[in-house]
Design an enzyme around this catalytic site. Sequence first.
Site, mmCIF file in Angstrom:
data_model
loop_
_atom_site.group_PDB
_atom_site.id
_atom_site.type_symbol
_atom_site.label_atom_id
_atom_site.label_comp_id
_atom_site.label_asym_id
_atom_site.label_seq_id
_atom_site.Cartn_x
_atom_site.Cartn_y
_atom_site.Cartn_z
ATOM 1 N N GLU A 14 51.604 -101.275 -25.964
ATOM 2 C CA GLU A 14 50.345 -101.019 -26.650
ATOM 3 C C GLU A 14 50.442 -99.655 -27.315
ATOM 4 O O GLU A 14 50.878 -98.676 -26.696
ATOM 5 C CB GLU A 14 49.174 -101.041 -25.668
ATOM 6 C CG GLU A 14 47.832 -100.818 -26.339
ATOM 7 C CD GLU A 14 46.653 -100.837 -25.378
ATOM 8 O OE1 GLU A 14 45.503 -100.860 -25.859
ATOM 9 O OE2 GLU A 14 46.880 -100.825 -24.147
ATOM 10 N N HIS A 21 58.901 -92.389 -13.281
ATOM 11 C CA HIS A 21 59.437 -93.338 -14.249
ATOM 12 C C HIS A 21 59.110 -94.772 -13.850
ATOM 13 O O HIS A 21 58.772 -95.049 -12.702
ATOM 14 C CB HIS A 21 60.951 -93.181 -14.436
ATOM 15 C CG HIS A 21 61.722 -93.068 -13.155
ATOM 16 N ND1 HIS A 21 62.264 -91.876 -12.705
ATOM 17 C CD2 HIS A 21 62.055 -93.984 -12.225
ATOM 18 C CE1 HIS A 21 62.879 -92.061 -11.555
ATOM 19 N NE2 HIS A 21 62.773 -93.339 -11.243
ATOM 20 N N GLU A 52 63.125 -96.028 -17.139
ATOM 21 C CA GLU A 52 64.500 -96.164 -16.664
ATOM 22 C C GLU A 52 64.957 -97.580 -16.952
ATOM 23 O O GLU A 52 64.492 -98.546 -16.328
ATOM 24 C CB GLU A 52 64.603 -95.873 -15.169
ATOM 25 C CG GLU A 52 66.016 -96.050 -14.617
ATOM 26 C CD GLU A 52 66.127 -95.826 -13.122
ATOM 27 O OE1 GLU A 52 67.154 -96.268 -12.542
ATOM 28 O OE2 GLU A 52 65.206 -95.238 -12.530
ATOM 29 N N HIS A 91 51.905 -104.452 -19.971
ATOM 30 C CA HIS A 91 52.508 -103.675 -21.054
ATOM 31 C C HIS A 91 52.718 -102.230 -20.622
ATOM 32 O O HIS A 91 52.214 -101.785 -19.595
ATOM 33 C CB HIS A 91 51.632 -103.708 -22.309
ATOM 34 C CG HIS A 91 50.257 -103.120 -22.119
ATOM 35 N ND1 HIS A 91 49.120 -103.894 -22.055
ATOM 36 C CD2 HIS A 91 49.822 -101.839 -21.948
ATOM 37 C CE1 HIS A 91 48.061 -103.119 -21.868
ATOM 38 N NE2 HIS A 91 48.474 -101.855 -21.812
#
Length: 293
Positions: free
Chosen positions: A146, A29, A80, A98
């Site tokens: 994106e 994550h 998270e 991004h």
Amino acid sequence: MASEEAIETGVEREDLIDWPKKDKHRFLHAVYRVGDLDRTIKFYTECFGMKLLRKRDVPEEKYSNAFLGFGPEESNFAVELTYNYGVDKYDIGTGFGHFAIASEDVYKLVEDIRSKGGKITREPGPVKGGSTVIAFAQDPDGYIFELIQRGPTPEPLCQVMLRVGDLDRSIQFYEKACGMKLLRKSDNAAYKYTIAMLGYADEYETTVLELTYNYDVKEYTKGNAYAQVAISTEDVYKSAQAIDLVTKELGGKITRQPGPLPGINTKITSFLDPDGWKVVLVDNSDFLKELEK
């Protein structure tokens, strides 16, 4: 020092150097801070189609977490989100780029996001100099996503993009410290940047780290919004020893020595790469046990 510990425990230097390539890694994550947890959960589930996987409140530490993604954490990448009590705004800085979401129909995804009040910062269309259809959307805290058009994929949450000051150094670091593979590297001289995709499997099948070097830009501000990416490991202790050797060669540093986290007993170690980006390695078996609770 970790290298001295390696000698003391009989672990050969060459074994440590090879360990990250033998270790079983997976992106778990990305961790970042938001100003309103429920608002972001609503945006990600309604606009992006993510699922809320789990949520926890830790009042004694004055923060709450929420994990969201497109599949179970046992097999898929997640974000998270962290909400710190009373903090409603963060500085994203200039270094974070991004996240990316793969979709079979970016045009429809953009329509859905816009219809629910989401902000589109680049209209869908072919990437400059190529044929891949992309768009960009901005979440309520200013994080950019994106949107990439591609066929069916087991992992729609497909990229974390960070800017670095020396691309070749960063590639070496992630290969040696984390066992990543360089999947592709491309230079765009017209727009003065070079990118490298690194990961553990084909970029169309899993999450990858996208590193971007903008010509002549050596440093970026980190802000206080984006925190880290977490990656699984089979042995946090051996991984920390290997990373220590790599930091001596390429820069960066270990910021948390390997060991269990208080309260949940999941073993982790954390470190900074040469640009100061934080990575946390998490014991895989401990992580799976944590999900069962």
